[in-house]
Enzyme design. Structure first.
Site, PDB file in Angstrom:
ATOM      1  N   GLU A  99      10.635  -1.979  14.104  1.00 56.58           N
ATOM      2  CA  GLU A  99      11.736  -1.543  13.242  1.00 56.58           C
ATOM      3  C   GLU A  99      13.053  -1.442  14.021  1.00 56.58           C
ATOM      4  O   GLU A  99      14.075  -1.988  13.604  1.00 56.58           O
ATOM      5  CB  GLU A  99      11.415  -0.187  12.594  1.00 56.58           C
ATOM      6  CG  GLU A  99      10.219  -0.213  11.661  1.00 56.58           C
ATOM      7  CD  GLU A  99       8.900   0.071  12.356  1.00 56.58           C
ATOM      8  OE1 GLU A  99       7.901   0.337  11.667  1.00 56.58           O
ATOM      9  OE2 GLU A  99       8.880   0.007  13.600  1.00 56.58           O
ATOM     10  N   ASP A 110       0.804  -1.217   0.000  1.00 56.42           N
ATOM     11  CA  ASP A 110       0.000   0.000   0.000  1.00 56.42           C
ATOM     12  C   ASP A 110       0.840   1.272   0.000  1.00 56.42           C
ATOM     13  O   ASP A 110       0.301   2.374   0.084  1.00 56.42           O
ATOM     14  CB  ASP A 110      -0.951   0.015   1.189  1.00 56.42           C
ATOM     15  CG  ASP A 110      -0.211  -0.112   2.520  1.00 56.42           C
ATOM     16  OD1 ASP A 110       0.986  -0.473   2.508  1.00 56.42           O
ATOM     17  OD2 ASP A 110      -0.826   0.149   3.569  1.00 56.42           O
TER      18      ASP A 110
END
Length: 435
Positions: A377, A278
């Protein structure tokens, strides 16, 4: 030897059916003599044929002794001619081609311009096979099933070093090795999935090879997704994350870990990049990925949760050296590395060759599902690098936005199952009304 000259003309010949005089060919007289008759037996014909070849007198043509002698002579001449054919009629000056003082053999002379052209074409289109550093088990064409991983493979993972197309190889050809890009995309069934996959696939199709697109789904392969991948024109692998969805906190974490395990198992060599379907990516980003040696990072533009403004998150660089971080999220300032999941890439050999990068432990590098949202992350990057000195800022000065992380997916939209209509729509406006 009997003379073939005639002093009298040919006797009159009978007429053919068409009225044209028939004359026997003189060659029959030469080969078989004057006693030739159409009723001659096969054995007599053979003997006379051989005697005619060697031109023996007609008085000796029925002699078995002469026939045996002629065969012997024929055999001797045949052997002599065969040996004569094997005799070389030219010599090769090995002193000029190979000298005792030269350690390298000299090539035979060829058209140098043609050789350079062929070498250049081969190196621009051939894939370098990296041996042990490449794929040692994945291979396979579209539709091949990979051992140990539930999924469909599209195309082989190819090579590790990349494609040669430019540098000097000593023969006038330019040779440059392009690194392979390994693009990892988790996906799941939703209203805009087809649109997102088509858009990302068309972007990757414009990227120079070698590139491997690895798409991973949860629990089972979607035939609709497989059809999109087959038509994308990109070398791909379609994998499945076999994880109980009831125990999954973050679906994307487990999907990416499935791909990391696949890369580690097959020792795929290249630059790994997590590209969600996306997001929006520029071609400049994929060109910059090949400049990465160990770990590269760059700023990412994102929409705020309110979708009213854009924010930037990522490294602050001096040239290619990361000297700090920028973030607009106050809640994330406790993180060690402030970077989005689509804002970094790394060398895949870190996963399966820890000694090369002097990693302190050989423990598999994986994303963690147990950490707080937004910290996946930084906890992952901490397993790959020790500090900012092992990072490379992209592009120069980290001054350009090369991709956008958007949150535009409508999760509550209803879409047809399998993207197919179960029944035809009602004709609200029939054609007859416009006639």
């Amino acid at each position: 030897m009997a003379s073939i000259r005639r002093t009298t003309p040919y006797p009159s010949s009978p007429l053919c059916n068409d009225g044209i005089p028939r004359v026997e060919s003189p060659s029959h007289k030469l080969l078989y003599g004057s006693n030739y008759s159409p009723t001659t037996t096969s054995s007599s014909r053979l003997k006379r044929f051989l005697s005619g070849i060697f031109l023996f007198p007609s008085s000796q043509k029925n002699s078995k002794k002469q026939l045996k002698r002629s065969i012997t002579r024929f055999s001797l001449f045949f052997v002599f001619g065969f040996l004569l054919g094997l005799t070389p009629f030219g010599t090769i000056d090995f002193d000029t081609q190979f000298t005792s003082n030269s350690s390298q053999p000299q090539d035979f002379s060829l058209d140098h311009h043609h050789t350079q052209t062929v070498n250049r074409v081969i190196r621009e289109n051939a894939v370098v096979e990296g041996g042990g550093d490449g794929v040692d088990g994945g291979g396979g064409g579209i539709g091949g099933v990979d051992e140990g991983v539930i999924g469909i493979e599209g195309g082989g993972a190819g090579e590790t070093g990349g494609i040669r197309d430019g540098g000097d190889d000593g023969m006038g050809s330019v040779v440059i090795v392009k690194k392979q890009l390994i693009i990892v995309t988790p996906t799941y069934n939703r209203a805009l999935q087809a649109y997102f996959l088509h858009r990302l696939g068309q972007t990757l199709r414009l990227v120079e090879a070698p590139l491997l697109w690895i798409i991973v789904e949860m629990n089972m392969l979607s035939m609709e997704t497989a059809e999109i991948l087959r038509k994308s024109g990109v070398m791909y692998r379609h994998l499945v994350c076999a994880k109980n969805s009831t125990n999954v906190k973050d679906r994307g974490v487990h999907q990416r870990n499935t791909v990391l395990q696949h890369i580690e198992q097959h020792k795929l060599d290249g630059i790994v990049y997590f590209a969600d379907d996306d997001n929006i990516y520029s071609l400049e980003l994929f060109q910059s990925l090949r400049e990465i040696s160990r770990f590269g990072t760059w700023p990412v533009a994102m929409l705020a949760q309110s979708k009213a403004k854009a924010i930037l998150e990522g490294p602050v660089c001096n040239g290619s050296q990361v000297i700090g971080w920028h973030t607009n999220e106050k809640s994330k300032r406790l993180r060690r590395f402030h970077v989005d999941m689509s804002g970094f890439a790394f060398n895949s050999t870190i996963l399966w060759d820890p000694k090369k990068w002097h990693r302190p432990t050989s423990k598999p590098v994986r994303q963690l599902d147990t950490v707080k949202e937004g910290f996946q992350e930084t906890t992952f990057i901490e397993q790959v690098v020790e500090d900012e000195y092992q990072m490379e800022g992209l592009p120069e000065g980290c001054s350009r936005v090369m991709n956008w992380h958007l949150h535009l997916d409508a999760r509550n939209l209803v879409y047809p199952g399998g993207w197919l209509l179960q029944k035809n729509l009602d004709a609200v406006l029939p054609v007859s009304e416009f006639g």
